[in-house]
Design an enzyme around this catalytic site. Structure first.
Site, mmCIF file in Angstrom:
data_model
loop_
_atom_site.group_PDB
_atom_site.id
_atom_site.type_symbol
_atom_site.label_atom_id
_atom_site.label_comp_id
_atom_site.label_asym_id
_atom_site.label_seq_id
_atom_site.Cartn_x
_atom_site.Cartn_y
_atom_site.Cartn_z
ATOM 1 N N ASN A 1 0.793 -1.221 0.000
ATOM 2 C CA ASN A 1 0.000 0.000 0.000
ATOM 3 C C ASN A 1 0.829 1.277 0.000
ATOM 4 O O ASN A 1 0.362 2.327 -0.445
ATOM 5 C CB ASN A 1 -0.932 -0.003 1.218
ATOM 6 N N LYS B 1 2.054 4.035 -11.449
ATOM 7 C CA LYS B 1 0.904 3.158 -11.254
ATOM 8 C C LYS B 1 0.658 2.256 -12.457
ATOM 9 O O LYS B 1 0.147 1.144 -12.310
ATOM 10 C CB LYS B 1 -0.330 3.979 -10.909
ATOM 11 N N TYR C 1 3.379 10.022 -11.181
ATOM 12 C CA TYR C 1 2.467 9.138 -10.455
ATOM 13 C C TYR C 1 1.794 8.153 -11.415
ATOM 14 O O TYR C 1 1.738 6.945 -11.154
ATOM 15 C CB TYR C 1 1.420 9.969 -9.726
#
Length: 256
Positions: free
Chosen positions: A91, A163, A159
């Site tokens: 996470n 991802k 980002y």
């Protein structure tokens, strides 16, 4: 003795980035569901606050998951205390730099990949090794992706790139883990109401592709935590490769 046996018979999960937000809520939810939880993040005091909310056996291991030596220590301490591992929730992550593509500093781009990708790989690799060797063989990894793994927001290239890499990590892990009973899931979260995703619900709102700033619908991160518990409860022969959870009114379908 009874308490010790109960702890050892319970399933065990490692949750990274457990000092706040999705990680904190998920660790607490797993604990309330009876799991042993091993929680890790850089902020020791915040981790202790998370541990106070966990009713089951909890091991607090503060440190930096981008450090290979620390990651090996984290998993070794888990085995030392509980003797097995059933779940890794990868996470930990950062939002990375904001700005038009050609303004992103290399050092910040590399930092984003280090935290969001390299750390996830290191943790997944250690979990894979344990799952492969333990008896009975197998286990589950859940990677925190993002709807940005599919459709990025403006000015968040680092980002989004990180991802998209998580999608590759998830599929490669699922494929290589198949012979060993290792299941892998990517959970793509959109507009959970946490400090990480605060722009969506702020007064200014989130930047849209047409240049406007628009407040967006959000949802309670407890729903993410309950989804993590559900995925974790599945037998290893059942897999949910990709799961999307978001506010119904979030501008994702048709974004751009």
């Amino acid at each position: 003795m009874a308490a010790t046996l109960k702890r050892l018979n319970a399933k065990t999960a490692i949750v990274t980035g457990a000092s706040s937000g999705i990680g904190q809520r998920s660790a607490v939810a797993l604990s309330k569901a009876g799991w042993n939880v091993v929680i890790s993040a850089r902020r020791a005091e915040a981790l202790e606050e998370t541990a106070k909310e966990c009713p089951s056996s909890t091991l607090v291991v503060p440190g930096d998951v981008t450090d290979e030596g620390f990651v090996k220590k984290l998993f070794a301490l888990t085995l030392e205390k509980y003797g097995k591992l059933d779940l890794l929730f990868n996470n930990a992550g950062i939002p990375g730099p904001k700005g038009v593509f050609d303004t992103i500093p290399l050092v910040e781009f590399k930092q984003t990949l280090d935290v969001n990708v390299t750390a996830s790989f290191l943790c997944a690799r250690e979990a894979f090794r344990i799952f492969k060797k333990q008896d009975p063989q197998g286990g589950r990894i859940i990677n925190n992706g993002s709807i940005a793994a599919h459709v990025p927001r403006p000015h968040t290239a680092a980002y989004a790139i990180s991802k998209h890499a998580i999608s590759g990590l998830t599929k490669a892990t699922a494929l290589d883990g198949r012979p060993f009973g290792i299941a892998c899931t990517q959970i793509d979260i959109g507009n959970a109401c946490t400090s990480f995703g605060g722009a969506a619900s702020s007064a200014q709102g989130a930047l849209q592709p047409d240049g406007r700033y628009v407040p967006e619908a959000t949802f309670d991160p407890e729903h993410v935590a309950s989804t993590i518990v559900h995925i974790a409860s599945l037998p290893n022969e059942v897999s949910m490769l990709e799961v999307n959870i978001m506010a119904t009114a979030a501008p994702y379908v048709g974004r751009g």
